[in-house]
Enzyme design. Sequence first.
Site, PDB file in Angstrom:
ATOM      1  N   ASP A 103     -10.310   4.725  -2.772  1.00 51.78           N
ATOM      2  CA  ASP A 103      -9.193   5.811  -3.163  1.00 51.78           C
ATOM      3  C   ASP A 103      -9.637   6.668  -4.011  1.00 51.78           C
ATOM      4  O   ASP A 103     -10.606   6.364  -4.602  1.00 51.78           O
ATOM      5  CB  ASP A 103      -7.863   4.404  -3.491  1.00 51.78           C
ATOM      6  N   TYR A 122      -6.699   6.141   5.002  1.00 46.02           N
ATOM      7  CA  TYR A 122      -6.499   5.037   3.673  1.00 46.02           C
ATOM      8  C   TYR A 122      -5.944   4.091   3.611  1.00 46.02           C
ATOM      9  O   TYR A 122      -6.045   2.523   3.544  1.00 46.02           O
ATOM     10  CB  TYR A 122      -6.778   6.114   2.126  1.00 46.02           C
ATOM     11  N   GLU A 138       0.690  -1.172  -0.039  1.00 43.90           N
ATOM     12  CA  GLU A 138       0.082  -0.301  -0.204  1.00 43.90           C
ATOM     13  C   GLU A 138       0.632   1.133  -0.336  1.00 43.90           C
ATOM     14  O   GLU A 138       0.125   1.737  -1.058  1.00 43.90           O
ATOM     15  CB  GLU A 138      -0.944  -0.133   1.260  1.00 43.90           C
TER      16      GLU A 138
END
Length: 314
Positions: free
Chosen positions: A144, A126, A43
């Site tokens: 996102d 996020y 990520e």
Amino acid sequence: MTEPSSATATPVGEVVVDWYATAARDLPWRRPEVDPWAVLVSEVMLQQTPVARVEPVWRAWVARWPTPADLAAQPPAEVIRAWGKLGYPRRALRLREAAIAITERHGGVVPDDVAELEALPGVGTYTARAVACFGYGRRQPVVDTNVRRVVARLVHGRAEAGNARAADLADIAALTPEDDERAVRFSVAVMELGALVCVAGTPRCGACPVRERCAWRLAGAPPHDGPPRKVQKFAGTDRQVRGRLLDVLRAAHEPVDAAALEPAWDDPVQRSRCLDSLLSDGLVEQTEDGLFTLPGAGDDQGRRIQVVVAPPVG
């Protein structure tokens, strides 16, 4: 968004999950055996960086440092070298700082709680939700840029998402299936839909599994009514110069003088400004004798490092 009147209509979220079963890319960090640490690494790497560039670096990274403790034990110089050409190299330092925090505060285990994840260096809302969802199978709305664009079109009938809104999480939660396992699957499926089909500019509506339910298409696909999207340039920017300077230092086996950095960029004013910004960001250090090196690399050469903090570049 108005659902079809039929009581037997399949909910949008379920349709997207079913579509994903046959349309998904085979990305290594999505596989069941991947642990939360590897998910966190993916990520962070994927922020503002295309999948094709991330995949080989991610594979090498998790093979070399399969646990947070492994990364935490590394000097910053090695972390920056391993980051390579992914761009935004401060992410590498922040990931190392997060690994140190995980090792010291959580016994080397990535936490599964969103608030604890958000407390880690460099981990925002996020990323925290993505790790809880994809790493631990928690039911968490994950939003996102791709997800926001899908929701803008599907639910609100807008061509583009515009600025992030507090309601974004509620919008995606309303589409999420009730079953926890399928809810987690939906979180990645709707991202994939935005990345592959509901793309910016010219979406591939003919391939969309929910095209007949899309508010934007039902409204006649009205054009975006806001300012045009800015295209980020790279050539000639400070980002490019910083990358060139780091390339020299990554390749060097010992600290180098300023003359060794000159071939990286012709403009001495821009080169100096970018070097100052790298020093300020902690991505470069200067030795007492005026040489330049990646952070921590000078210690390996038996030199005492003097950290120089320059004022922010305007």
